[in-house]
Design an enzyme around this catalytic site. Structure first.
Site, mmCIF file in Angstrom:
data_model
loop_
_atom_site.group_PDB
_atom_site.id
_atom_site.type_symbol
_atom_site.label_atom_id
_atom_site.label_comp_id
_atom_site.label_asym_id
_atom_site.label_seq_id
_atom_site.Cartn_x
_atom_site.Cartn_y
_atom_site.Cartn_z
ATOM 1 C CB ALA A 94 -0.892 -0.018 1.227
ATOM 2 N N GLY A 139 0.445 -4.799 0.901
ATOM 3 C CA GLY A 139 -0.751 -4.856 0.055
ATOM 4 C C GLY A 139 -0.497 -5.573 -1.264
ATOM 5 C CD GLU A 142 -2.832 -7.087 2.834
ATOM 6 O OE1 GLU A 142 -2.318 -5.957 2.656
ATOM 7 O OE2 GLU A 142 -3.747 -7.285 3.636
ATOM 8 C CD GLU A 162 1.216 -5.415 5.662
ATOM 9 O OE1 GLU A 162 1.934 -6.334 6.110
ATOM 10 O OE2 GLU A 162 0.572 -5.512 4.619
#
Ligand code: COA
Length: 288
Positions: A94, A139, A142, A162
Site C-alpha cells: 500500500a 498490500g 495481499e 506492515e
C-alpha cells in the site's frame, strides 16, 4: 473512463478501459489447433506505477475496480493475468505516502475499499492468474493472494512487513495468508514482517511455480491459453464451487458442487464438449 463499444468474437468483445494507474490489454488469441484452440480471450492487467514500485494508492484500487467492471461485462474473457509494470515489482505495498496523513476513519475506509476490490478477483467468472514479477510486499502480497493462483519470477520477494510501519495487513492478508499456509506460519510472517524469496513462497504453497525472471509472462500466458481453450462456463463454475465450498462443511460443499454440475448440463458448451469427444474432434465452445 470506460467506453465499451461492441465488436464480436465468440461473445461480446468490448473495448478495454483506459485508466491512469492500471493497464489493460488483450493477449492475441492462438489459432485453434487440434484440441487446444484458445477460444476465450485473455486480458493482461498491469499495475502501472513503476516509479513507485506499483505502490497501491486509492486511485490504483479504483482503477483496478474499473478494469474488473469492464472485464465482467465482456463475456469473452476466460482469463486475466495480473502483473506489475517494470522489472522490479508486482506491488511494493500500500502507498505509504498516501497512508501517512490518514485519520483512523480514513484508514478503515482504505482497508474496506481494498478488501472489497481484491475480493472481486475471487468472485469474477473467469480465472485470475497472478504473475509476480518482483516485490509483492504488504498490500502487494495481499493482492497476489487474492488471485486464483500465482506464478513467480525467481527474483520475486514476498512479505507482510506492515508491523514495521505500526500497522497490520489490511487488505485481507491476515485471513488469506493464514488460510493458505496455516495460522502458525502466518503468525510468524506477520509478527516478524520477514521478506522471503520465491523458493520459500513455493515451499509454503503461496505460489504454484517459480520461473526464470525473463520467462514468467510466457509461462503464465501458456497456462492462460490452456484455460482459455476450455469451456469457460465450466471454469467459472469450478472457480465458484472451489471458493464457496472451501469454508463450509463437506456435505454442503458437495451439494454446491452437485448444483453447479447440474447447471452445466443445461449449457451448449457441455453438449459441445461431450459431442466433440465422441466425434473425435476439438470442441468449439461458445460460452453459452
Ligand atoms: N509506498 C509508497 N512508495 C513506495 C513504496 C510504498 N509501499 N514502496 C516503494 N515506494 C517508492 C519509494 O518511496 C521510491 O520512491 P522515490 O523514488 O520517489 O523516493 C520508489 O518507490 C522506489 O523505491 P526504493 O525504496 O527507492 O527502491 P529500493 O529498490 O531501494 O527498495 C523496497 C525496494 C521494496 C525494499 C522498498 O521500496 C520498500 O521497503 N518499500 C516499502 C515496502 C513496505 O513496507 N510495504 C508495505 C506497505 S504497507
Amino acid at each position: 473512463m470506460t467506453s465499451p463499444s461492441a465488436a464480436s468474437h465468440q461473445g461480446s468483445l468490448l473495448t478495454l478501459p483506459v485508466t491512469e494507474t492500471v493497464l489493460c490489454e488483450r493477449e492475441p488469441l492462438a489459432e485453434p489447433q487440434s484440441g487446444a484452440g484458445a477460444q476465450g480471450s485473455i486480458v493482461r492487467v498491469t499495475l502501472n506505477r513503476p516509479d513507485k514500485l506499483n505502490a497501491i494508492n486509492p486511485q490504483l484500487i479504483a482503477d483496478l475496480n474499473t478494469v474488473i467492471d469492464a472485464l465482467c461485462m465482456d463475456s469473452s474473457v476466460a482469463c486475466m493475468i495480473l502483473t506489475g509494470a517494470g522489472d522490479k515489482a508486482f506491488a511494493a505495498g500500500a502507498d505509504i505516502a498516501a497512508m501517512l496523513p490518514m485519520r483512523a476513519d480514513e484508514g478503515r475506509a482504505f482497508s474496506a475499499f481494498g478488501q472489497r476490490v481484491f475480493t472481486r478477483l475471487e468472485t469474477v467468472p473467469f480465472a485470475v492468474i497472478g504473475a509476480v514479477n518482483g516485490f509483492a510486499l504488504g498490500g502487494g502480497c495481499e493482492l497476489a493472494l487474492a488471485c486464483d493462483f500465482l506464478y513467480a519470477s525467481d527474483k520475486a520477494k514476498f512479505g507482510q512487513p506492515e508491523v514495521t510501519l505500526g500497522v497490520i495487513p489490511g487488505f485481507g492478508g491476515t485471513q488469506r495468508l493464514s488460510r493458505r499456509i496455516g495460522i502458525a506460519r502466518a503468525r510468524e510472517l506477520c509478527f516478524t514482517g520477514s521478506v522471503f524469496g520465491a523458493d520459500e513462497a513455493l515451499r509454503l504453497g503461496i505460489v504454484n511455480a517459480v520461473t526464470p525472471h525473463a520467462e514468467l509472462l510466457t509461462r503464465v500466458s501458456h497456462v492462460a491459453k490452456t484455460i482459455a481453450s476450455k469451456g469457460r462456463l465450466a471454469v467459472a463454475q469450478c472457480k465458484r464451487v472451489l471458493r464457496t465450498g472451501s469454508d463450509v462443511p463437506l456435505d454442503i460443499a458437495n451439494e454446491i458442487e452437485t448444483q453447479a454440475f447440474g447447471v452445466l448440463f443445461g449449457t451448449d458448451d457441455r453438449a459441445e464438449g461431450m459431442k466433440a469427444f465422441i466425434e473425435k474432434r476439438p470442441p468449439v465452445f461458445t460460452g453459452t
